[in-house]
Design a protein around this motif. Structure first.
Motif, short mmCIF file in Angstrom:
data_model
loop_
_atom_site.label_atom_id
_atom_site.label_comp_id
_atom_site.label_asym_id
_atom_site.label_seq_id
_atom_site.Cartn_x
_atom_site.Cartn_y
_atom_site.Cartn_z
N LEU A 30 -32.95 -25.28 43.60
CA LEU A 30 -32.69 -23.85 43.32
C LEU A 30 -31.17 -23.80 44.05
O LEU A 30 -30.99 -24.23 45.18
CB LEU A 30 -33.58 -22.89 43.84
N ASN A 31 -30.29 -22.96 43.52
CA ASN A 31 -29.04 -22.72 44.03
C ASN A 31 -29.00 -21.21 44.40
O ASN A 31 -28.64 -20.34 43.27
CB ASN A 31 -27.76 -23.19 43.17
N PHE A 32 -29.29 -20.92 45.45
CA PHE A 32 -29.40 -19.29 45.92
C PHE A 32 -28.29 -18.84 46.17
O PHE A 32 -27.48 -19.68 46.98
CB PHE A 32 -30.42 -19.23 46.88
N GLU A 33 -27.79 -17.86 45.67
CA GLU A 33 -26.69 -16.92 46.17
C GLU A 33 -27.19 -16.38 47.58
O GLU A 33 -28.34 -16.27 48.06
CB GLU A 33 -26.34 -15.84 45.45
N GLY A 34 -26.10 -16.01 48.54
CA GLY A 34 -26.52 -15.30 49.95
C GLY A 34 -26.66 -13.91 49.56
O GLY A 34 -26.38 -13.48 48.69
N GLY A 35 -27.08 -12.97 50.62
CA GLY A 35 -27.26 -11.72 50.80
C GLY A 35 -28.54 -11.21 49.72
O GLY A 35 -29.40 -11.89 49.78
N ALA A 36 -28.40 -10.06 49.52
CA ALA A 36 -29.61 -9.34 48.94
C ALA A 36 -29.37 -8.65 47.61
O ALA A 36 -30.37 -8.30 47.11
CB ALA A 36 -30.40 -8.21 50.09
N ASP A 37 -28.03 -8.69 47.04
CA ASP A 37 -27.74 -7.91 45.88
C ASP A 37 -27.35 -8.83 44.68
O ASP A 37 -26.58 -8.65 43.97
CB ASP A 37 -26.69 -6.86 46.24
N ASP A 38 -27.58 -10.19 44.85
CA ASP A 38 -27.29 -11.12 43.82
C ASP A 38 -28.07 -11.04 42.39
O ASP A 38 -27.22 -11.20 41.63
CB ASP A 38 -27.34 -12.72 44.27
N ILE A 39 -29.15 -10.54 42.51
CA ILE A 39 -29.82 -10.38 41.19
C ILE A 39 -30.09 -8.64 41.17
O ILE A 39 -30.74 -8.16 42.03
CB ILE A 39 -31.20 -11.14 41.12
N PRO A 40 -29.59 -8.11 40.00
CA PRO A 40 -29.77 -6.66 40.06
C PRO A 40 -31.17 -6.16 39.98
O PRO A 40 -32.03 -7.01 39.20
CB PRO A 40 -29.32 -6.52 38.63
N THR A 41 -31.71 -5.40 40.71
CA THR A 41 -33.12 -5.28 40.98
C THR A 41 -33.38 -3.67 40.93
O THR A 41 -32.48 -2.50 41.46
CB THR A 41 -33.56 -5.36 42.30
N PHE A 42 -34.27 -3.31 39.79
CA PHE A 42 -34.41 -1.81 39.34
C PHE A 42 -36.12 -1.55 39.75
O PHE A 42 -36.86 -2.31 39.72
CB PHE A 42 -34.40 -1.68 38.07
#
Length: 708
Positions: free
Chosen positions: A232-244
Motif C-alpha cells: 500500500l502507498n498511503f498518503e500522510g495526514g487524515a484528509d487524503d480520502i474524502p470522507t462523508f
C-alpha cells in the motif's frame, strides 16, 4: 579480509528472518518522511475512492441514536441508492451486517419479533438488488474458521458470490498492515478481494493473471514483493480520502439534494465503513503520519453536528485500507519494493562503507561519517519513495551500524593493540608525526633520509653553567623539566618537531617530518611565544623565583637531510645539514649582540611581512667563510610599538652610514639608542673608533665572530 567478512555477515544478518520484525519499519519511516518533506502529493478531491463513514456523529444523531445497526438497513439503502444515482461507479461495503431483524425469533406479543416486522429490510434489499443487476454493488465477507457473511436476504439480493468479496487484509509479523491480498481461493476458485473487485469494476475490466500468479489490471502489472499481495502507498495526514458522515448523507437524501450527490460522487468508488474511535482500528505503514479523523468533506445538511477527534492516534479505520488500495490500483502508484538480492546488495554496500570508515578513521570521525551517509541515504530514499519506490533504510542502517561497531571493536581489541602499544611506548621519545608515518607505512624504520626545505630552531639558556653550579641536582632537574616542557609545548603547538635536548639546549625542526609550507613563519611565531612563556614562568612559577632564566634562540632555513641516522642497530630520526650548524652559530651570536632571537636572511625572506625584523649586521660565523646578513626578531608586525619602530629606523640609518664608511654620522645614529640597546652601543663605539682611525681601502664591513 576481516573488514570484508564483517560487512558481509552484518549485511546477511540484516535481511535474515531474525531481522524480519524491523523490515517493515522502512515503509513506515518513509511514509512519515515523505509526508513531512513533500506534504500531500494529490488533491483529495481527485481521489478515485470516497468513504461513507458510519461515525460518531451518525451514532449520536436521530434517528440512529440509541438504535442498533440492524435497524439502519432502510436508511443505508436510501444513501446507497442516492450515491449510485449521483453517478458513483460502484459501491462496496466494508461493514458486514450478518443478521436481519426479520429473522429474529425473540418473542414479541403473541408471536415472534421477526414476524411482526416482516418487510423491514425491503427497501435495503431492493437497493441492493437494483445495484447488483448493474454490477454496481459489492458486499463484504470475512473469511476464517468461522466466516462472517452478510445475511441470507442480502446474499440473495446481490446474487450470492457474484457480488460478495473477501475483506481480509494482510498483517506483517509485527501486527502492522502494509499490504493487501489480491485474491483468495474459495471452493477451488480464485476470487479477487474487495479492493481489487471495486477497482476492476470502476475501470470496466477484469484482472488478468500470468502463469506465476502475478496480476495485471487494465494493463497495470501490480507490484508485490510478497506473493499475491500489493504494498500500500498511503498518503500522510487524515484528509487524503474524502470522507462523508453517513448521518449527513442520510439527511441530504431525505432532502433529495441530487446536485450534492452528483457533485461529490460522480465517477467515484464509494466504500461504506465504520470510522469510530475504538472499532475496527488498524496499525498500518501510515502509523507515523496519521492525523485527526472526522468527517472532512463539505457537508450537505445542517441537521447533525460533526464530532471531531481531539487528538491523533497511530491507528486508522480499516475502511481506509481498502480505499487506499482502490486508489493505488486505479492511479497505478502501488509501492514497488526491491527483492531480497537487491536489499542484500544495498545492505552490503552500506556495511562496507561503515566498516571501511571504522577501519580508516578514528571512531568519532567514522561515526560522524556514518551518520552523514545515513542521513544522505534516507533523504535519497525519501525522494525515491515520492515516486513509489521503497528503497530499504532499516536494513542498511542496521547492517552498517553493526559493521561500524564490530570493526571498531576489532580494531580496539586486536588490530590496533600493537599500534597503541607502540604509540604509548614511543610517544615520549618520538614526535607523533614520526610514529604515525612509521605505522602508516606498515614497515619497520630503516636508515636513510630525504632532502627537505626546513627551518631549524636552536635555543639555549644564558649562563646555565653558573646556575647549575648553585643548585642541587634534584632542584636543577625539576627546574629544567618545567622549562623544557613549557618550551616543547610551544614548539609543538606551532607544528615543530623537537629533535633533541642537549642539556639545556633545544634543537627543533619545522617542516619535517610533516610538510609545512609556512615552516619559517611558524618557527618565528614559536620563538616569540617561547620568549613570552619564559617571561610568564619567571613571574609566576615558584621554581623560577630564585633564578630568573634568559634564553637565546637561533633560527635558520635551508635544505637539510631528514630521516633516520645512526648505526644499523640503533638510530634516531633527526636532521643533518649546514643549516643546523648555522642555527647553532646564530644562537651563539646572541651572546655578542645581547639579543634574544637572531635569524638568517633566508628565514626572514620566507616569513613575509607578518613580523618586525631588525637587520643587525653582516657576519661570518666560525667554521664558515661565506658572509650572511642576520636579523633580530622584535615582534609581530601588528604588535610593534612606536619605540621599537624608532629603534629599527635609527639602527637601519646607522647601518647604512656604517657600510658607506660615514663613521661619524653612523655613530650619531647608533648613539640615539646606545644607552638602551646593546647592538647600537657596540656599533656606536666601533664607529667612533673608526672615525678617529679610518681604515684602509680594503676595509670589509663584515664582522667575524670567533665564538660558537
Amino acid at each position: 579480509m576481516v573488514v570484508a567478512a564483517i560487512a558481509l555477515v552484518c549485511a546477511a544478518a540484516s535481511i535474515s528472518p531474525v531481522a524480519r520484525p524491523i523490515r517493515g519499519l522502512s515503509l513506515d519511516i518513509l511514509t512519515a518522511l515523505r509526508w513531512e518533506m513533500f506534504g500531500r502529493s494529490h488533491d483529495p478531491a481527485a481521489s478515485p475512492a470516497v468513504v461513507v463513514a458510519i461515525d460518531e456523529e451518525s451514532m449520536r444523531t436521530a434517528p440512529f441514536k440509541g438504535s442498533p445497526m440492524l435497524t439502519w438497513t432502510g436508511e443505508i439503502g436510501r444513501v446507497l441508492a442516492a450515491t449510485l444515482e449521483g453517478g458513483a461507479k460502484v459501491a462496496g461495503f466494508d461493514v458486514v451486517i450478518p443478521n436481519s431483524l426479520e429473522q429474529s425469533e425473540i418473542p414479541f406479543g403473541d408471536g415472534m419479533l421477526g414476524e411482526k416486522i416482516r418487510g423491514f429490510d425491503r427497501d435495503f434489499l431492493r437497493a441492493l438488488a437494483g445495484a447488483s443487476t448493474k454490477g454496481k454493488v459489492v458486499l463484504g465477507q470475512v473469511l476464517g474458521d468461522r466466516s462472517i457473511m452478510p445475511s441470507s436476504g442480502q446474499r440473495i439480493a446481490v446474487r450470492q458470490q457474484q457480488n460478495i468479496r473477501p475483506l481480509n487484509d494482510h498483517t506483517d509479523s509485527d501486527d502492522v498492515v502494509r499490504r493487501v491480498p489480491l485474491t483468495f481461493t474459495i471452493d477451488g476458485a480464485k476470487m479477487p478481494t474487495m479492493a481489487v473487485e471495486l477497482a476492476a469494476r470502476a475501470l470496466g475490466t477484469a484482472p488478468q493473471f500470468d502463469e506465476r500468479g502475478r496480476m495485471t489490471l487494465a494493463g497495470y502489472p501490480v507490484p508485490g514483493r510478497v506473493p499475491n499481495t500489493m504494498t500500500l502507498n498511503f498518503e500522510g495526514g487524515a484528509d487524503d480520502i474524502p470522507t462523508f458522515s453517513f448521518a449527513d448523507l442520510r439527511a441530504c437524501a431525505v432532502k433529495n439534494d441530487k446536485d450534492y450527490f452528483r457533485r461529490w460522487f460522480d465517477g467515484k468508488v464509494v466504500i461504506f465503513g465504520t470510522v469510530l474511535d475504538i472499532e475496527d482500528r488498524r496499525q498500518t505503514s501510515k502509523r507515523f503520519a496519521t492525523g485527526i479523523e472526522g468527517a472532512r468533506a463539505p457537508r450537505c445538511a445542517a441537521e447533525s453536528t460533526p464530532v471531531m477527534a481531539g487528538f491523533r492516534i497511530s491507528t486508522i479505520a480499516g475502511v481506509y485500507i481498502h480505499a487506499t488500495a482502490v486508489n493505488n490500483l486505479i492511479s497505478r502508484n502501488a509501492v514497488v519494493e526491491p527483492g531480497p538480492l537487491v536489499r542484500f546488495l544495498i545492505s552490503t554496500l552500506f556495511a562496507v562503507l561503515a566498516a571501511a570508515a571504522a577501519w580508516r578513521f578514528r571512531p568519532l570521525s567514522a561515526a560522524l561519517a556514518w551518520m552523514a551517509v545515513i542521513v544522505a541515504s534516507i533523504a535519497g530514499a525519501t525522494i525515491a519513495f515520492n515516486h513509489a519506490l521503497a528503497l530499504p533504510i532499516a536494513e542498511p542502517l542496521l547492517a552498517s551500524l553493526f559493521a561500524l561497531a564490530a570493526t571498531i571493536g576489532f580494531r580496539f581489541v586486536i588490530a590496533d593493540k600493537d599500534r597503541r602499544l607502540l604509540q604509548k611506548s614511543f610517544a615520549l621519545y618520538l614526535a607523533p608525526h614520526v610514529i604515525n608515518r612509521m605505522l602508516s607505512s606498515n614497515k619497520l624504520p630503516e636508515l636513510g633520509g630525504e632532502t627537505r626545505d626546513v627551518t631549524v630552531f636552536f635555543s639555549d639558556i644564558e649562563g646555565f653553567s653558573l646556575i647549575a653550579e648553585k643548585m642541587s641536582p634534584d632542584n636543577l632537574m625539576e627546574l629544567m623539566n618545567e622549562y623544557l616542557s613549557a618550551m616543547t609545548d610551544v614548539i609543538e603547538r606551532h607544528g615543530g618537531y623537537v629533535d633533541k635536548y642537549i642539556g639545556d639546549s633545544i634543537v627543533a625542526v619545522f617542516g619535517a617530518p610533516a610538510d609545512d609550507p609556512d615552516h619559517a613563519a611558524n618557527a618565528a611565531r614559536a620563538a616569540l611565544d617561547c620568549c613570552a612563556q619564559l617571561a610568564e614562568l619567571n613571574a609566576s612559577s615558584p621554581l623560577f623565583h630564585e633564578y630568573k632564566l634568559a634564553q637565546r634562540i637561533g633560527i635558520n632555513s635551508g635544505e637539510a637531510l631528514v630521516g633516520n641516522f645512526g648505526s644499523r642497530r640503533r638510530f634516531n630520526y633527526s636532521v643533518m645539514s649546514d643549516a643546523v650548524n648555522l642555527a647553532s652559530r646564530l644562537e651563539g651570536a646572541n651572546k655578542f649582540y645581547g639579543t634574544t632571537v637572531i635569524a638568517s636572511e633566508t628565514t626572514v625572506a620566507l616569513t613575509g611581512e607578518a613580523f618586525a625584523w631588525r637587520e643587525l649586521d653582516a657576519i661570518r660565523v666560525k667554521g664558515r667563510t661565506q658572509a650572511l646578513k642576520i636579523y633580530e626578531l622584535l615582534a609581530l608586525s601588528a604588535g610593534l610599538t612606536s619605540s621599537q619602530a624608532v629603534l629599527i629606523t635609527d639602527y637601519a640609518d646607522g647601518l647604512a652610514q656604517w657600510r658607506a664608511r660615514e663613521f661619524e654620522r653612523a655613530a650619531q645614529y647608533f648613539g640615539r639608542s646606545a644607552d638602551i640597546d646593546r647592538p647600537a652601543s657596540l656599533f656606536a663605539a666601533r664607529a667612533r673608533e673608526l672615525a678617529q682611525n679610518p681604515p684602509g681601502e680594503d676595509w670589509d664591513p663584515i664582522r667575524t665572530l670567533q665564538e660558537k
